[in-house]
Structures are given as structure tokens and as C-alpha cells.
Scaffold this active site. Structure first.
Site, PDB file in Angstrom:
ATOM      1  N   LYS A  13       4.776   1.467   1.966  1.00  0.00           N
ATOM      2  CA  LYS A  13       5.572   0.328   2.459  1.00  0.00           C
ATOM      3  C   LYS A  13       6.889   0.748   3.103  1.00  0.00           C
ATOM      4  CE  LYS A  13       4.884  -1.178  -1.688  1.00  0.00           C
ATOM      5  NZ  LYS A  13       3.573  -0.684  -2.034  1.00  0.00           N
TER       6      LYS A  13
ATOM      7  N   GLY B 247      -3.932   2.021 -12.697  1.00  0.00           N
ATOM      8  CA  GLY B 247      -3.701   2.442 -11.308  1.00  0.00           C
ATOM      9  C   GLY B 247      -3.075   1.362 -10.452  1.00  0.00           C
TER      10      GLY B 247
ATOM     11  N   THR C 117       1.446   8.610   0.757  1.00  0.00           N
ATOM     12  CA  THR C 117       2.550   8.872  -0.158  1.00  0.00           C
ATOM     13  C   THR C 117       3.336   7.576  -0.356  1.00  0.00           C
ATOM     14  OG1 THR C 117       4.294   9.320   1.465  1.00  0.00           O
ATOM     15  CG2 THR C 117       2.775  11.127   0.989  1.00  0.00           C
TER      16      THR C 117
ATOM     17  N   LYS D 217       7.328  -6.096   0.262  1.00  0.00           N
ATOM     18  CA  LYS D 217       6.133  -6.769   0.783  1.00  0.00           C
ATOM     19  C   LYS D 217       6.515  -8.056   1.501  1.00  0.00           C
ATOM     20  CE  LYS D 217       2.929  -4.727  -2.502  1.00  0.00           C
ATOM     21  NZ  LYS D 217       2.382  -4.761  -3.855  1.00  0.00           N
TER      22      LYS D 217
ATOM     23  N   GLU E 112       3.174   1.336  -8.986  1.00  0.00           N
ATOM     24  CA  GLU E 112       3.707   2.274  -7.998  1.00  0.00           C
ATOM     25  C   GLU E 112       3.895   3.645  -8.648  1.00  0.00           C
ATOM     26  OE1 GLU E 112       4.731   1.949  -4.572  1.00  0.00           O
ATOM     27  OE2 GLU E 112       3.222   0.449  -4.950  1.00  0.00           O
TER      28      GLU E 112
ATOM     29  N   GLY F 159      -2.937  12.625  -4.284  1.00  0.00           N
ATOM     30  CA  GLY F 159      -2.559  11.447  -5.068  1.00  0.00           C
ATOM     31  C   GLY F 159      -3.769  10.577  -5.378  1.00  0.00           C
TER      32      GLY F 159
ATOM     33  N   GLY G  12      -4.749  -1.818  -6.966  1.00  0.00           N
ATOM     34  CA  GLY G  12      -5.777  -0.958  -7.556  1.00  0.00           C
ATOM     35  C   GLY G  12      -6.192   0.135  -6.593  1.00  0.00           C
TER      36      GLY G  12
ATOM     37  N   LEU H 192      -6.731  -7.411   0.579  1.00  0.00           N
ATOM     38  CA  LEU H 192      -6.757  -8.840   0.941  1.00  0.00           C
ATOM     39  C   LEU H 192      -6.362  -9.029   2.411  1.00  0.00           C
ATOM     40  CD1 LEU H 192      -4.965 -10.712  -2.002  1.00  0.00           C
ATOM     41  CD2 LEU H 192      -7.395 -10.726  -1.445  1.00  0.00           C
TER      42      LEU H 192
HETATM   43  N1  NAP Z   1      -2.014   1.858  -6.516  1.00  0.00           N
HETATM   44  C1  NAP Z   1      -2.086   0.739  -5.822  1.00  0.00           C
HETATM   45  O1  NAP Z   1      -2.644  -0.257  -6.257  1.00  0.00           O
HETATM   46  C2  NAP Z   1      -1.471   0.667  -4.459  1.00  0.00           C
HETATM   47  C3  NAP Z   1      -1.658  -0.506  -3.727  1.00  0.00           C
HETATM   48  C4  NAP Z   1      -1.116  -0.582  -2.454  1.00  0.00           C
HETATM   49  C5  NAP Z   1      -0.386   0.478  -1.951  1.00  0.00           C
HETATM   50  N2  NAP Z   1      -0.206   1.597  -2.702  1.00  0.00           N
HETATM   51  C6  NAP Z   1       0.577   2.665  -2.096  1.00  0.00           C
HETATM   52  O2  NAP Z   1      -0.215   3.824  -1.907  1.00  0.00           O
HETATM   53  C7  NAP Z   1       0.636   4.966  -1.815  1.00  0.00           C
HETATM   54  C8  NAP Z   1       0.087   6.075  -2.702  1.00  0.00           C
HETATM   55  O3  NAP Z   1       0.083   5.625  -4.040  1.00  0.00           O
HETATM   56  P1  NAP Z   1      -0.578   6.526  -5.176  1.00  0.00           P
HETATM   57  O4  NAP Z   1      -0.710   5.626  -6.325  1.00  0.00           O
HETATM   58  O5  NAP Z   1      -1.752   7.246  -4.650  1.00  0.00           O
HETATM   59  O6  NAP Z   1       0.610   7.593  -5.436  1.00  0.00           O
HETATM   60  P2  NAP Z   1       0.483   9.028  -6.194  1.00  0.00           P
HETATM   61  O7  NAP Z   1      -0.729   9.090  -7.025  1.00  0.00           O
HETATM   62  O8  NAP Z   1       1.817   9.250  -6.826  1.00  0.00           O
HETATM   63  O9  NAP Z   1       0.282  10.065  -4.996  1.00  0.00           O
HETATM   64  C9  NAP Z   1       1.310  10.316  -4.085  1.00  0.00           C
HETATM   65  C10 NAP Z   1       0.881  11.496  -3.233  1.00  0.00           C
HETATM   66  O10 NAP Z   1       1.911  11.713  -2.269  1.00  0.00           O
HETATM   67  C11 NAP Z   1       2.308  13.091  -2.319  1.00  0.00           C
HETATM   68  N3  NAP Z   1       3.688  13.196  -1.869  1.00  0.00           N
HETATM   69  C12 NAP Z   1       4.809  12.655  -2.395  1.00  0.00           C
HETATM   70  N4  NAP Z   1       5.886  12.986  -1.665  1.00  0.00           N
HETATM   71  C13 NAP Z   1       5.425  13.752  -0.633  1.00  0.00           C
HETATM   72  C14 NAP Z   1       6.051  14.407   0.456  1.00  0.00           C
HETATM   73  N5  NAP Z   1       7.366  14.334   0.670  1.00  0.00           N
HETATM   74  N6  NAP Z   1       5.268  15.122   1.304  1.00  0.00           N
HETATM   75  C15 NAP Z   1       3.929  15.214   1.131  1.00  0.00           C
HETATM   76  N7  NAP Z   1       3.287  14.612   0.106  1.00  0.00           N
HETATM   77  C16 NAP Z   1       4.032  13.879  -0.767  1.00  0.00           C
HETATM   78  C17 NAP Z   1       2.117  13.476  -3.760  1.00  0.00           C
HETATM   79  O11 NAP Z   1       2.075  14.875  -3.876  1.00  0.00           O
HETATM   80  P3  NAP Z   1       2.355  15.599  -5.301  1.00  0.00           P
HETATM   81  O12 NAP Z   1       1.142  15.345  -6.122  1.00  0.00           O
HETATM   82  O13 NAP Z   1       2.559  17.019  -4.918  1.00  0.00           O
HETATM   83  O14 NAP Z   1       3.595  14.955  -5.851  1.00  0.00           O
HETATM   84  C18 NAP Z   1       0.749  12.813  -4.015  1.00  0.00           C
HETATM   85  O15 NAP Z   1      -0.262  13.593  -3.440  1.00  0.00           O
HETATM   86  C19 NAP Z   1       2.031   4.471  -2.214  1.00  0.00           C
HETATM   87  O16 NAP Z   1       2.785   4.247  -1.045  1.00  0.00           O
HETATM   88  C20 NAP Z   1       1.752   3.143  -2.899  1.00  0.00           C
HETATM   89  O17 NAP Z   1       2.820   2.246  -2.773  1.00  0.00           O
HETATM   90  C21 NAP Z   1      -0.754   1.720  -3.915  1.00  0.00           C
END
Ligand code: NAP
Length: 383
Positions: free
Chosen positions: A129, A214, A105, A232, A217, A26, A351, A163
Site C-alpha cells: 500500500k 496470515g 514487500t 486503504k 500486516e 515472504g 489472507g 475483492l
Molecule cells: N497478508 C494479507 O492478508 C495481505 C493482504 C493484502 C496485502 N498484503 C500486503 O502484502 C505485502 C506482503 O505481505 P506479507 O504478509 O507477505 O509480508 P512478509 O511475509 O513479511 O514478507 C515480506 C517480504 O518482503 C521482503 N522485504 C522486506 N523489505 C524488503 C526490502 N527493502 N527489499 C527487498 N525485500 C524486502 C522480506 O524479506 P525478508 O524475509 O528478508 O525480511 C519478505 O520476503 C505487504 O505489503 C502487505 O501489506 C497482505
């Protein structure tokens, strides 16, 4: 005299900390892998050597007790023969007694495994979360497993990316401070979307940009429904010691639930239907010298009660939460200690880079706790 301490790894006694990364393909997962590779020397200065022994996404898994090269993991997950998922879950439990699991994830299924992992003595590091804001049964199972084994669940990036929000609230609680109320902007995505539409962008275009940057969610409907902000708020309140569930947070979505229904990939097209509505809302707010924010609010009510809510609201244009740049988060908190003037924490709150950096810091912090004392030499320099 000031004393500077500098700890570094004693390579004669290498004892790497084993890491399993779930969600390795991801956006956040890939960036965390890059940091593990690029910052190995910096981690070593802190006495930490990380060895990735397992990686998975939703379709594939890898295990290598001797270590996987961080830079090859995403490609290896995308091709080749993989261990079946059930075998992976079982193998994790026997892989290493010193395992740190990094959950990158947004999966409820993965969060549901936290009690088992914590109970097995593994630390967990995550921006997901769904564990920390889980409903009572899972939340209780997580808390029980943690207190039984004393392991770490580091999730500082679940609110505000990098933060210092959760750590600060945790310290207020440790200090015995009594938080009376706070208001906050907790969704980086909604901060970005509302900021951009008040700069003239249409709502649907602003959501598209938030996804491209990016900030959103994996399922942007979680942002637009206010669920992300409400989760949150639950995490903040639990950090302060409140017994609260998601259902206790009053939630008004930014976008009507009907428009968000169905995960059929047509969300952005559907959003165009409310572009004009939001143009009009922004125009009315501007005429009144107000701005739209998606506000999270907590206030005590009665002896032991409280009210917690998230909602799109109009505030005066000179309100501190109205002056945030798109994507910024902020918390303005009033407590016994901060009664004369509130405690304010503000800055970019979403981000990929900031979140991944925070996850990496949590990982190094967790790993550092696992390094045997004899493996870290501490140089003390007097200045
Ligand atoms: N972007 C932000 O600014 C931000 C900020 C704070 C927190 N977050 C948190 O960071 C986390 C990741 O976000 P992201 O943007 O990186 O998401 P993403 O790009 O959609 O990546 C999710 C990853 O999780 C994998 N995945 C999903 N379900 C799974 C399962 N059951 N078993 C194993 N792997 C699984 C996906 O695999 P596949 O590719 O095979 O589907 C992918 O590798 C989320 O919880 C999000 O809320 C993000």
C-alpha cells in the site's frame, strides 16, 4: 448467437514476459511464486508465459536472464552467494525492456523506487500500500512516471485482497458517477480481531490468531493503529479522483498509540493489558444490541470538501457492517447512480491465498498487455 473467444500462446513464437519479484521469501511472495509455477498452463491458455528473471528479499538477490525456477527461489535466496543490493537495483534497470516488477514487500524503500521503475517502462504489480497511499511528493512522481510512459501499476489487492473494490470504483469514476458517501470495513485484521473478541476471545489472543492466520500486516501495529485502514481509505479515494493524503484521514486507533510504541517484539504481551477493557466494551455493546466494528467513512462536506475517517465504532447489531464474518471486508456506497439503493461489495478481504491469487491475476493481466499481438492466437467459436 454467443461468441466465445479463447486466446492461447503460439509456442512457435515464444516471447516470455520477464518478471522480477521483490519480497520473494515472504508469505505472499512465496505463494505468488507457487501460482506462477502451478498455473503456467492456464496462463499459456491466456497467451502468457512468465519468466522470472530476478528475485530479492531484504537480505539477498538473484538475477538470471535465462530464468529462475520458481520453486527454488526461496531456498536459493536463503543460501549461497548473492549480488549486493546496489548491484541488483542497477542490474534491474538493464535486465529487460519488458520487465514486470512484482513488489510483495511492505517496504517504503521499495515503493520509493516506483517512479524510477515506471519511468524505465516497467510495469509494477503489488499488494504493497505504501506506493498508492504515499504522501504527495512520491504520489506525484509515481503519477508523472505513469503518464509519461503509459505503463501499468496494478495494485488491486492493496484494498480488500481479491475483492473487486478498486476496479469497481475506477469504473464508477470512468462512468462519471458522483460518489456522495460510503462506509466500509477495510481492515481484514481488525475485522477478524473484533469479530473474535465478540465471540468471546480475549483481544491479545485474537491478535495472535490474526497473525497466525496470515491476516495481519508484517508489522501488526500498522493494523491496530488504524494506519492500514487509513491507507486503504486513501487508495479508495484517490481511485475515485480525490486529492487526499494520509494526513487528511481522521484516525482513531483501535489500540492506544503508547501501547504500540517500539518494535521490540513484545506487542502481544503488552496487549494483554487491554484485554479486560475490551471485554467490558464488548459486554456493554452486547447489552445495547450493538457491535464493535472498525469503520472507514467518507462523506462529502460543502461544495468541494469531504470528511474521511477511520475509527472503532459501535453500530446496531443488525447493521450490515456488523453482520460480517471475522476477516470480511465490505463497502456500502451511495452515489448518483446508486441513490435508490447503495452499491454493496462484501466478502473475505485478507489472507495469504486470496491476496496472492489477486496479485497473480494482476500479474497475468499486466503480462497479457505485453504479449505482442502476433503471439496470441484467438480462436472464435460460435455457439
Ligand atoms: N497478508 C494479507 O492478508 C495481505 C493482504 C493484502 C496485502 N498484503 C500486503 O502484502 C505485502 C506482503 O505481505 P506479507 O504478509 O507477505 O509480508 P512478509 O511475509 O513479511 O514478507 C515480506 C517480504 O518482503 C521482503 N522485504 C522486506 N523489505 C524488503 C526490502 N527493502 N527489499 C527487498 N525485500 C524486502 C522480506 O524479506 P525478508 O524475509 O528478508 O525480511 C519478505 O520476503 C505487504 O505489503 C502487505 O501489506 C497482505
Amino acid at each position: 448467437m454467443t461468441i466465445a473467444t479463447h486466446a492461447y500462446l503460439n509456442h512457435s513464437q515464444r516471447n516470455p514476459v520477464d518478471v522480477a519479484i521483490i519480497g520473494a521469501s515472504g508469505r505472499i511472495g512465496r505463494r505468488v511464486l507457487e501460482l506462477i509455477e502451478k498455473r503456467a498452463a492456464v496462463a499459456a491458455e491466456l497467451g502468457v508465459e512468465l519468466r522470472i528473471v530476478a528475485a530479492a528479499n531484504s537480505r539477498a538477490c538473484l538475477i538470471a536472464r535465462g530464468g529462475l525456477a520458481a520453486g527454488e527461489i526461496a531456498n536459493r535466496l536463503a543460501s549461497g552467494v548473492h549480488l549486493p543490493r546496489q548491484g541488483f537495483d542497477e542490474a534491474l534497470l538493464h535486465l529487460s525492456p519488458r520487465l514486470v516488477i512484482v513488489d510483495c514487500t511492505a517496504s517504503a524503500d521499495i515503493a520509493a523506487q516506483y517512479p524510477q521503475w515506471l519511468g524505465a517502462g516497467f510495469d509494477i504489480v503489488t499488494p504493497n500500500k505504501l506506493g498508492l497511499s504515499a504522501d504527495a511528493p512520491l504520489a506525484a512522481a509515481i503519477a508523472t512516471a505513469r503518464s509519461r510512459t503509459g505503463v501499468q501499476l496494478r495494485a488491486s489487492t492493496t484494498v480488500g485482497a481479491q475483492l473487486p473494490l478498486l476496479n469497481t470504483l475506477s469504473e464508477l469514476r470512468l462512468a462519471g458517477d458522483r460518489v456522495e458517501r460510503f462506509e466500509a470495513v477495510l481492515s481484514g485484521t481488525l475485522s477478524y480481531v473484533l469479530g473474535r473478541i465478540q465471540q468471546g476471545e480475549s483481544l491479545s489472543a485474537a491478535v495472535r490468531l490474526a497473525i497466525d492466520c496470515g491476516y495481519a500486516e508484517p508489522n501488526p501495529a500498522c493494523d491496530l493503529s488504524g494506519e492500514d485502514a487509513a491507507r486503504k481509505l486513501v487508495i479508495l479515494l484517490r481511485t475515485l479522483g480525490f486529492n487526499v493524503d494520509l494526513a487528511d484521514v481522521e484516525r482513531t486507533p483501535l489500540i492506544d498509540a503508547q501501547l504500540l510504541a517500539g518494535n521490540d517484539g513484545s506487542l502481544l504481551q503488552k496487549l494483554a493489558a487491554v484485554d479486560e477493557l475490551w471485554r467490558a466494551r464488548v459486554a456493554i455493546a452486547e447489552a445495547r444490541h450493538e457491535r464493535w466494528i472498525y469503520r472507514a467513512t467518507f462523506e462529502r462536506a460543502g461544495a468541494d470538501g469531504f470528511r474521511a475517517r477511520v475509527a472503532p465504532e459501535r453500530v446496531a447489531a443488525d447493521h450490515p457492517l456488523a453482520r460480517l464474518a471475522p476477516c470480511e471486508n465490505a463497502l456500502i456506497l451511495h452515489s448518483a447512480c446508486y441513490s435508490a439503493a447503495p452499491l454493496t461489495i462484501a466478502g473475505p478481504g485478507a489472507g495469504i491465498d486470496l491476496t496472492a491469487a489477486g496479485v497473480y491475476a494482476d500479474l497475468v493481466g499486466a503480462a497479457r498487455q505485453r504479449v505482442p499481438i502476433g503471439n496470441v492466437r484467438v480462436a472464435v467459436a460460435a455457439a
